[in-house]
Enzyme design. Structure first.
Site, PDB file in Angstrom:
ATOM      1  N   GLU A 249     -50.715 137.058 -19.093  1.00  0.00           N
ATOM      2  CA  GLU A 249     -52.039 136.788 -19.687  1.00  0.00           C
ATOM      3  C   GLU A 249     -52.414 135.393 -19.234  1.00  0.00           C
ATOM      4  O   GLU A 249     -51.926 134.397 -19.767  1.00  0.00           O
ATOM      5  CB  GLU A 249     -51.949 136.800 -21.223  1.00  0.00           C
ATOM      6  CG  GLU A 249     -51.640 138.128 -21.823  1.00  0.00           C
ATOM      7  CD  GLU A 249     -52.799 139.088 -21.725  1.00  0.00           C
ATOM      8  OE1 GLU A 249     -53.927 138.646 -21.440  1.00  0.00           O
ATOM      9  OE2 GLU A 249     -52.562 140.285 -21.899  1.00  0.00           O
ATOM     10  N   CYS A 283     -58.645 131.169 -23.595  1.00  0.00           N
ATOM     11  CA  CYS A 283     -58.767 131.750 -22.249  1.00  0.00           C
ATOM     12  C   CYS A 283     -60.030 132.595 -22.114  1.00  0.00           C
ATOM     13  O   CYS A 283     -60.515 132.802 -21.011  1.00  0.00           O
ATOM     14  CB  CYS A 283     -57.524 132.561 -21.913  1.00  0.00           C
ATOM     15  SG  CYS A 283     -57.124 133.789 -23.148  1.00  0.00           S
TER      16      CYS A 283
HETATM   17  P1  NAD Z   1     -49.854 123.581 -18.397  1.00  0.00           P
HETATM   18  O1  NAD Z   1     -49.988 124.585 -17.305  1.00  0.00           O
HETATM   19  O2  NAD Z   1     -49.192 122.279 -18.121  1.00  0.00           O
HETATM   20  O3  NAD Z   1     -49.070 124.197 -19.656  1.00  0.00           O
HETATM   21  C1  NAD Z   1     -49.496 125.361 -20.328  1.00  0.00           C
HETATM   22  C2  NAD Z   1     -48.296 125.999 -21.022  1.00  0.00           C
HETATM   23  O4  NAD Z   1     -47.491 126.593 -20.029  1.00  0.00           O
HETATM   24  C3  NAD Z   1     -47.414 124.999 -21.790  1.00  0.00           C
HETATM   25  O5  NAD Z   1     -47.190 125.482 -23.102  1.00  0.00           O
HETATM   26  C4  NAD Z   1     -46.112 124.964 -21.031  1.00  0.00           C
HETATM   27  O6  NAD Z   1     -44.993 124.993 -21.888  1.00  0.00           O
HETATM   28  C5  NAD Z   1     -46.141 126.225 -20.224  1.00  0.00           C
HETATM   29  N1  NAD Z   1     -45.522 126.007 -18.924  1.00  0.00           N
HETATM   30  C6  NAD Z   1     -45.864 125.086 -17.997  1.00  0.00           C
HETATM   31  N2  NAD Z   1     -45.044 125.182 -16.925  1.00  0.00           N
HETATM   32  C7  NAD Z   1     -44.161 126.183 -17.189  1.00  0.00           C
HETATM   33  C8  NAD Z   1     -43.080 126.775 -16.470  1.00  0.00           C
HETATM   34  N3  NAD Z   1     -42.744 126.383 -15.229  1.00  0.00           N
HETATM   35  N4  NAD Z   1     -42.390 127.773 -17.071  1.00  0.00           N
HETATM   36  C9  NAD Z   1     -42.742 128.215 -18.308  1.00  0.00           C
HETATM   37  N5  NAD Z   1     -43.751 127.695 -19.015  1.00  0.00           N
HETATM   38  C10 NAD Z   1     -44.463 126.710 -18.469  1.00  0.00           C
HETATM   39  O7  NAD Z   1     -51.341 123.315 -18.879  1.00  0.00           O
HETATM   40  P2  NAD Z   1     -51.946 122.655 -20.171  1.00  0.00           P
HETATM   41  O8  NAD Z   1     -52.825 121.515 -19.762  1.00  0.00           O
HETATM   42  O9  NAD Z   1     -50.945 122.443 -21.245  1.00  0.00           O
HETATM   43  O10 NAD Z   1     -52.864 123.861 -20.588  1.00  0.00           O
HETATM   44  C11 NAD Z   1     -54.082 124.135 -19.949  1.00  0.00           C
HETATM   45  C12 NAD Z   1     -54.015 125.298 -19.028  1.00  0.00           C
HETATM   46  O11 NAD Z   1     -53.168 126.273 -19.564  1.00  0.00           O
HETATM   47  C13 NAD Z   1     -55.384 125.903 -18.911  1.00  0.00           C
HETATM   48  O12 NAD Z   1     -55.841 125.783 -17.591  1.00  0.00           O
HETATM   49  C14 NAD Z   1     -55.234 127.355 -19.303  1.00  0.00           C
HETATM   50  O13 NAD Z   1     -55.544 128.226 -18.258  1.00  0.00           O
HETATM   51  C15 NAD Z   1     -53.792 127.525 -19.569  1.00  0.00           C
HETATM   52  N6  NAD Z   1     -53.574 128.180 -20.861  1.00  0.00           N
HETATM   53  C16 NAD Z   1     -53.920 129.473 -20.946  1.00  0.00           C
HETATM   54  C17 NAD Z   1     -53.725 130.145 -22.124  1.00  0.00           C
HETATM   55  C18 NAD Z   1     -54.109 131.581 -22.262  1.00  0.00           C
HETATM   56  O14 NAD Z   1     -54.314 132.035 -23.369  1.00  0.00           O
HETATM   57  N7  NAD Z   1     -54.162 132.354 -21.176  1.00  0.00           N
HETATM   58  C19 NAD Z   1     -53.179 129.484 -23.205  1.00  0.00           C
HETATM   59  C20 NAD Z   1     -52.825 128.142 -23.082  1.00  0.00           C
HETATM   60  C21 NAD Z   1     -53.015 127.493 -21.887  1.00  0.00           C
END
Ligand code: NAD
Length: 475
Positions: A249, A283
């Site tokens: 997702e 999202c």
């Molecule tokens: P980010 O990509 O740094 O982190 C988002 C989440 O992903 C964090 O909780 C982190 O623990 C996890 N994550 C990051 N790298 C990972 C890895 N290698 N393995 C497993 N988990 C990992 O970004 P952010 O600034 O914290 O969040 C913003 C971005 O995250 C947005 O661009 C959005 O698209 C995305 N996001 C999407 C949803 C959704 O519902 N689809 C929810 C939250 C964040």
């Protein structure tokens, strides 16, 4: 009062005492809330082994037993909703009413999975020879590794847990380190509802290290991730290298098409409310607004009024409708997008700045008339920012809406059935909302196409990615 934080392995809750960990802070004030225990590589192996042992028994549990546990979990979730919601407001920042509503919605997901897991049917296929019986059965895929995000810390985790538990799988779940209280509460609920030890294990740590360790383990048969597109692609590539099933997702950049025959004022008011929900960190947040030229000024003016009326503040304060962003990385990312859009000729209609010095507050922001090449039109803002541009005709609007690699949610406002039907067919999105918002109910599948993901959560499809198909032919 914030809740103590734990990992959970094989039914045992492990605190941050004598373990490495990380501080958890209130994004509205920066105040220290608690300490999150990190699980070591040995802990991850223990969680995997526990999940494997638990799976051997859980896979053969009766659907009636699984259903009863999920129902008890739903009841406990409702009983604890206020307390869990308060902790979510503290570590995530969203207004208390929204946090409590998220938890109650989570209880509905548990109910739905409790009902549906009793209907995981196979089928009998008529054979060419009457002495042969041909069966198609569906079996739990095995141990799942799951990663849930901070934006709906209870709601996103519960979808994965309910589907795994209902299907007869075991799970090792890493929750969001930014906003961990909800996943700890969820582990308590499942434990108190009678889920056997090891079926659900909660781990914490550096995301990239935990995901690599779990996905590469031969014990794990399926990956479920909710988060950003770039991270989703990295994890999908890793899962692909080990031929593991996956559901993803991921992010979106939801287009909104407002046609001249829509109820423009009603659309503007409703969209402002949706845009700022969760401070835009959703999202499915409406984020690229294409408005037909003849009603463009009217829409921008009403939308601006509605956006400016939203009360921003600490989520525990009365009347607050929008809280802070989750961390300073988001604050900077959002501001960069706005500066780029204004630099490329967009008009800053309102907002465009950080609010106050404490916490991660960003003003509800509208940029209008920016070029399609601005980063704000192509990169998901994941913040309280709306980009609004005019369009002339249907084909042009749809082409611009479909021009990005994302395909999660899309919104259409029109008074004409013909336009509504044509847009529903033409838009490249996993979920199309026409003249209202109607997603994220447990009975509806939630998921994206293109770069926005693989598979659905919720709906009758919810167990599909937690099951494998077996064909049996016997004579
Ligand atoms: P980010 O990509 O740094 O982190 C988002 C989440 O992903 C964090 O909780 C982190 O623990 C996890 N994550 C990051 N790298 C990972 C890895 N290698 N393995 C497993 N988990 C990992 O970004 P952010 O600034 O914290 O969040 C913003 C971005 O995250 C947005 O661009 C959005 O698209 C995305 N996001 C999407 C949803 C959704 O519902 N689809 C929810 C939250 C964040």
């Amino acid at each position: 009062m914030y809740t103590p934080l734990f990992a959970c392995i094989d039914g045992k809750f492990l605190s941050a005492d004598q373990r490495d960990g990380q501080d958890v802070r209130d994004p509205a004030t920066g105040a220290l809330l608690g300490r999150l225990p990190w699980t070591t590589a040995a802990d991850l192996d223990a969680a995997l082994a526990a999940a494997q042992r638990a799976f051997e028994r859980w896979r053969d549990s009766s659907p009636v037993e699984r259903s009863a546990i999920l129902r008890r979990a739903a009841d406990l979730t409702r009983e604890r909703a206020e307390e869990i919601g308060r902790a979510i407001t503290l570590d995530n920042g969203k207004p208390l009413a929204d946090a409590v509503a998220e938890v109650i919605n989570g209880a509905e997901f548990l109910d739905w999975h409790a009902e549906e897991c009793r209907r995981i049917y196979g089928r009998v296929v008529p054979a060419r020879d009457p002495s042969i019986r041909q069966l198609v059965t569906r079996e739990p895929v095995g141990v799942c590794a799951a990663f849930s995000p901070w934006n709906f810390p209870f709601g996103q985790a519960i979808k994965k847990v309910a589907a795994a538990v209902g299907a007869g799988c075991a799970m090792v779940l890493k929750g969001p380190e930014e906003s961990p209280s909800a996943v700890v509460a969820l582990a308590r609920i499942m434990h108190d509802a009678g889920l056997p030890p090891g079926v659900l294990n909660i781990v914490w740590g550096a995301p990239a290290e935990v995901s690599r360790h779990l996905i590469q383990s031969p014990i794990v048969r399926k990956l479920s991730f909710t988060g950003s597109v770039p991270v989703g692609k990295q994890l999908a590539a890793m899962a692909g290298a080990h031929m593991k099933r996956m559901s993803m997702e991921l992010g979106g950049h939801a287009p909104v098409l407002v046609f001249a025959d829509a109820d423009v004022e009603q659309a503007a008011d409703a969209l402002a409310n949706r845009k700022l929900r969760n401070a835009g960190q959703t999202c499915i947040s409406p984020s690229r607004f294409y408005v037909q030229a003849s009603v463009y000024d009217r829409f921008v003016s009403r939308f601006t009024q509605a956006v400016e009326a939203v009360k921003v503040g600490h989520g525990l304060d009365d009347g607050v409708q929008m809280g802070p962003l989750i961390h300073d990385r988001r604050l900077n990312a959002v501001h960069d997008l706005v500066e780029d859009a204004v630099g490329q000729g967009g008009e800053l209609v309102t907002g465009g700045r950080r609010l106050g010095d404490a916490g991660h507050f960003y003003a509800p922001t509208i940029v209008a008339g920016l070029p399609d090449s601005a980063r704000l039109m192509t990169e998901e803002p994941f913040g309280p920012v709306a980009a609004i541009v005019p369009f002339t005709g249907f084909d042009e609007a749809v082409a611009r809406a479909n021009s990005l690699p994302y395909g999660l949610a899309a919104y259409v406002f029109t008074g004409a059935l013909k336009t509504a039907n044509a847009a529903a067919r033409a838009l490249e999105a996993g979920m199309v909302n026409i003249n209202h918002f109607g997603m994220a109910f447990p009975e509806l599948p939630f998921g994206g196409i293109k770069d926005s993901g693989i598979g659905s959560e919720g709906g009758t499809e919810t167990f599909d990615s937690y099951l494998v198909i077996k064909m049996i032919t016997e004579m």
